[in-house]
Design a protein around this motif. Sequence first.
Motif, PDB file in Angstrom:
ATOM      1  N   SER A   1       0.833  -1.209   0.000  1.00  0.00           N
ATOM      2  CA  SER A   1       0.000   0.000   0.000  1.00  0.00           C
ATOM      3  C   SER A   1       0.865   1.256   0.000  1.00  0.00           C
ATOM      4  CB  SER A   1      -0.925  -0.015   1.222  1.00  0.00           C
ATOM      5  OG  SER A   1      -1.658   1.174   1.300  1.00  0.00           O
ATOM      6  N   THR A   2       1.919   1.245   0.790  1.00  0.00           N
ATOM      7  CA  THR A   2       2.828   2.399   0.856  1.00  0.00           C
ATOM      8  C   THR A   2       3.540   2.603  -0.478  1.00  0.00           C
ATOM      9  OG1 THR A   2       3.123   2.071   3.230  1.00  0.00           O
ATOM     10  CG2 THR A   2       4.779   3.404   2.102  1.00  0.00           C
ATOM     11  N   ILE A   3       3.937   1.521  -1.115  1.00  0.00           N
ATOM     12  CA  ILE A   3       4.564   1.613  -2.438  1.00  0.00           C
ATOM     13  C   ILE A   3       3.630   2.344  -3.407  1.00  0.00           C
ATOM     14  CG2 ILE A   3       5.269   0.240  -4.457  1.00  0.00           C
ATOM     15  CD1 ILE A   3       6.305  -1.871  -2.379  1.00  0.00           C
ATOM     16  N   CYS A   4       2.356   1.976  -3.389  1.00  0.00           N
ATOM     17  CA  CYS A   4       1.369   2.614  -4.266  1.00  0.00           C
ATOM     18  C   CYS A   4       1.162   4.079  -3.886  1.00  0.00           C
ATOM     19  CB  CYS A   4       0.044   1.860  -4.217  1.00  0.00           C
ATOM     20  SG  CYS A   4       0.129   0.203  -4.919  1.00  0.00           S
ATOM     21  N   GLU A   5       1.028   4.355  -2.607  1.00  0.00           N
ATOM     22  CA  GLU A   5       0.821   5.737  -2.149  1.00  0.00           C
ATOM     23  C   GLU A   5       1.972   6.644  -2.549  1.00  0.00           C
ATOM     24  OE1 GLU A   5       0.182   5.532   2.079  1.00  0.00           O
ATOM     25  OE2 GLU A   5      -1.651   4.338   1.829  1.00  0.00           O
ATOM     26  N   LEU A   6       3.204   6.100  -2.549  1.00  0.00           N
ATOM     27  CA  LEU A   6       4.382   6.892  -2.910  1.00  0.00           C
ATOM     28  C   LEU A   6       4.659   6.871  -4.409  1.00  0.00           C
ATOM     29  CD1 LEU A   6       6.803   5.862   0.008  1.00  0.00           C
ATOM     30  CD2 LEU A   6       5.479   7.985  -0.213  1.00  0.00           C
ATOM     31  N   GLY A   7       3.856   6.129  -5.173  1.00  0.00           N
ATOM     32  CA  GLY A   7       4.045   6.053  -6.620  1.00  0.00           C
ATOM     33  C   GLY A   7       5.314   5.314  -7.019  1.00  0.00           C
ATOM     34  N   LEU A   8       5.677   4.293  -6.268  1.00  0.00           N
ATOM     35  CA  LEU A   8       6.938   3.582  -6.499  1.00  0.00           C
ATOM     36  C   LEU A   8       6.752   2.197  -7.123  1.00  0.00           C
ATOM     37  CD1 LEU A   8       8.683   4.509  -3.120  1.00  0.00           C
ATOM     38  CD2 LEU A   8       9.149   5.462  -5.400  1.00  0.00           C
ATOM     39  N   GLU A   9       5.600   1.967  -7.729  1.00  0.00           N
ATOM     40  CA  GLU A   9       5.318   0.649  -8.303  1.00  0.00           C
ATOM     41  C   GLU A   9       6.361   0.206  -9.326  1.00  0.00           C
ATOM     42  OE1 GLU A   9       1.269   2.613  -7.516  1.00  0.00           O
ATOM     43  OE2 GLU A   9       3.226   3.225  -8.258  1.00  0.00           O
ATOM     44  N   SER A  10       6.972   1.139 -10.040  1.00  0.00           N
ATOM     45  CA  SER A  10       7.964   0.755 -11.047  1.00  0.00           C
ATOM     46  C   SER A  10       9.355   0.559 -10.438  1.00  0.00           C
ATOM     47  CB  SER A  10       8.033   1.814 -12.156  1.00  0.00           C
ATOM     48  OG  SER A  10       8.499   3.037 -11.639  1.00  0.00           O
ATOM     49  N   SER A  11       9.515   0.881  -9.146  1.00  0.00           N
ATOM     50  CA  SER A  11      10.822   0.790  -8.493  1.00  0.00           C
ATOM     51  C   SER A  11      10.967  -0.393  -7.541  1.00  0.00           C
ATOM     52  CB  SER A  11      11.106   2.072  -7.697  1.00  0.00           C
ATOM     53  OG  SER A  11      11.103   3.191  -8.543  1.00  0.00           O
ATOM     54  N   VAL A  12       9.839  -0.955  -7.111  1.00  0.00           N
ATOM     55  CA  VAL A  12       9.847  -2.028  -6.115  1.00  0.00           C
ATOM     56  C   VAL A  12       8.824  -3.076  -6.516  1.00  0.00           C
ATOM     57  CG1 VAL A  12       9.481  -2.599  -3.685  1.00  0.00           C
ATOM     58  CG2 VAL A  12      10.414  -0.379  -4.292  1.00  0.00           C
ATOM     59  N   ARG A  13       9.172  -4.338  -6.283  1.00  0.00           N
ATOM     60  CA  ARG A  13       8.167  -5.377  -6.535  1.00  0.00           C
ATOM     61  C   ARG A  13       8.209  -6.417  -5.424  1.00  0.00           C
ATOM     62  NH1 ARG A  13       9.696 -10.291  -9.231  1.00  0.00           N
ATOM     63  NH2 ARG A  13      11.941 -10.330  -9.567  1.00  0.00           N
ATOM     64  N   LEU A  14       7.025  -6.895  -5.088  1.00  0.00           N
ATOM     65  CA  LEU A  14       6.879  -8.003  -4.153  1.00  0.00           C
ATOM     66  C   LEU A  14       7.167  -9.285  -4.921  1.00  0.00           C
ATOM     67  CD1 LEU A  14       5.987  -9.224  -1.424  1.00  0.00           C
ATOM     68  CD2 LEU A  14       3.624  -9.127  -2.279  1.00  0.00           C
ATOM     69  N   LEU A  15       8.116 -10.064  -4.430  1.00  0.00           N
ATOM     70  CA  LEU A  15       8.467 -11.293  -5.134  1.00  0.00           C
ATOM     71  C   LEU A  15       7.378 -12.346  -4.940  1.00  0.00           C
ATOM     72  CD1 LEU A  15      12.275 -11.591  -4.280  1.00  0.00           C
ATOM     73  CD2 LEU A  15      11.176 -10.449  -6.218  1.00  0.00           C
ATOM     74  N   PRO A  16       7.126 -13.143  -5.961  1.00  0.00           N
ATOM     75  CA  PRO A  16       6.166 -14.246  -5.823  1.00  0.00           C
ATOM     76  C   PRO A  16       6.636 -15.194  -4.714  1.00  0.00           C
ATOM     77  CG  PRO A  16       6.850 -13.971  -8.116  1.00  0.00           C
ATOM     78  CD  PRO A  16       7.727 -13.081  -7.295  1.00  0.00           C
ATOM     79  N   PRO A  17       5.700 -15.883  -4.049  1.00  0.00           N
ATOM     80  CA  PRO A  17       6.069 -16.743  -2.908  1.00  0.00           C
ATOM     81  C   PRO A  17       7.200 -17.735  -3.182  1.00  0.00           C
ATOM     82  CG  PRO A  17       3.702 -16.506  -3.024  1.00  0.00           C
ATOM     83  CD  PRO A  17       4.251 -15.850  -4.260  1.00  0.00           C
ATOM     84  N   ALA A  18       7.206 -18.393  -4.317  1.00  0.00           N
ATOM     85  CA  ALA A  18       8.261 -19.374  -4.599  1.00  0.00           C
ATOM     86  C   ALA A  18       9.626 -18.702  -4.703  1.00  0.00           C
ATOM     87  CB  ALA A  18       7.950 -20.145  -5.884  1.00  0.00           C
ATOM     88  N   GLU A  19       9.684 -17.547  -5.358  1.00  0.00           N
ATOM     89  CA  GLU A  19      10.948 -16.814  -5.477  1.00  0.00           C
ATOM     90  C   GLU A  19      11.378 -16.269  -4.120  1.00  0.00           C
ATOM     91  OE1 GLU A  19      12.923 -13.111  -8.025  1.00  0.00           O
ATOM     92  OE2 GLU A  19      10.864 -13.723  -8.441  1.00  0.00           O
ATOM     93  N   ALA A  20      10.436 -15.764  -3.334  1.00  0.00           N
ATOM     94  CA  ALA A  20      10.746 -15.261  -1.994  1.00  0.00           C
ATOM     95  C   ALA A  20      11.315 -16.382  -1.127  1.00  0.00           C
ATOM     96  CB  ALA A  20       9.498 -14.661  -1.352  1.00  0.00           C
ATOM     97  N   GLU A  21      10.671 -17.537  -1.144  1.00  0.00           N
ATOM     98  CA  GLU A  21      11.154 -18.662  -0.341  1.00  0.00           C
ATOM     99  C   GLU A  21      12.540 -19.110  -0.779  1.00  0.00           C
ATOM    100  OE1 GLU A  21       8.435 -21.841   0.598  1.00  0.00           O
ATOM    101  OE2 GLU A  21       6.740 -20.438   0.525  1.00  0.00           O
ATOM    102  N   ARG A  22      12.801 -19.103  -2.081  1.00  0.00           N
ATOM    103  CA  ARG A  22      14.128 -19.458  -2.593  1.00  0.00           C
ATOM    104  C   ARG A  22      15.180 -18.467  -2.084  1.00  0.00           C
ATOM    105  NH1 ARG A  22      12.871 -19.738  -7.591  1.00  0.00           N
ATOM    106  NH2 ARG A  22      13.511 -17.660  -8.203  1.00  0.00           N
ATOM    107  N   ASN A  23      14.841 -17.167  -2.106  1.00  0.00           N
ATOM    108  CA  ASN A  23      15.781 -16.150  -1.637  1.00  0.00           C
ATOM    109  C   ASN A  23      16.005 -16.249  -0.128  1.00  0.00           C
ATOM    110  OD1 ASN A  23      15.812 -15.361  -4.266  1.00  0.00           O
ATOM    111  ND2 ASN A  23      14.766 -13.423  -3.949  1.00  0.00           N
ATOM    112  N   ILE A  24      14.942 -16.524   0.616  1.00  0.00           N
ATOM    113  CA  ILE A  24      15.073 -16.730   2.062  1.00  0.00           C
ATOM    114  C   ILE A  24      16.027 -17.896   2.327  1.00  0.00           C
ATOM    115  CG2 ILE A  24      13.835 -17.566   4.108  1.00  0.00           C
ATOM    116  CD1 ILE A  24      11.422 -15.836   3.090  1.00  0.00           C
ATOM    117  N   TYR A  25      15.837 -18.989   1.616  1.00  0.00           N
ATOM    118  CA  TYR A  25      16.702 -20.155   1.786  1.00  0.00           C
ATOM    119  C   TYR A  25      18.166 -19.808   1.479  1.00  0.00           C
ATOM    120  CZ  TYR A  25      18.865 -24.672   1.040  1.00  0.00           C
ATOM    121  OH  TYR A  25      19.735 -25.737   1.081  1.00  0.00           O
ATOM    122  N   MET A  26      18.408 -19.108   0.370  1.00  0.00           N
ATOM    123  CA  MET A  26      19.783 -18.760  -0.013  1.00  0.00           C
ATOM    124  C   MET A  26      20.444 -17.862   1.042  1.00  0.00           C
ATOM    125  SD  MET A  26      19.723 -18.342  -4.197  1.00  0.00           S
ATOM    126  CE  MET A  26      18.891 -16.775  -4.128  1.00  0.00           C
TER     127      MET A  26
END
Length: 149
Positions: free
Chosen positions: A9-34
């Motif tokens: 919500s904050t990303i949208c309010e600040l107009g930063l949608e093109s600068s930040v992205r929420l990673l899909p769950p599988a990619e997030a879990e892979r990054n957490i593991y690494m």
Amino acid sequence: MTIADEITSTICELGLESSVRLLPPAEAERNIYMVQERFVAEPTARWWWDSLRKDLSFVTTDPIHQGYRYLPSLCPDMETWLFASDDEFAPWPVFSGNPSVFSAIIAECRYFEYAIASPSLDWIIFDNHHSILIATGEPVASRLQQFLG
């Protein structure tokens, strides 16, 4: 509202949608593991910063949890991962973006613990619930030591 919802919500309010992205769950879990494999001695630890493999640097920040203000000075200007913890065990939401942008987003959210890591796994920095910044790896550990200086 979850911490992921609030950050999104904050990303949208600040107009930063093109600068930040929420990673899909599988990619997030892979990054957490690494990141766990690279930096954390006890993978089941709730607080990664309390179970790091390497020597670390730290500095106490403001008692009102404003360590995010130092991110642009401490972290390289590059694409990184933000791990947003709401004092829960992993998996956590993971966002991809620049530390300067993350600093602006965190400033607008309620307090939450977080870690920012380089995708090359060279470094990681934490802001924890004790108002302490913790860094390991280069260049963030050296920058944090200079900051203490």
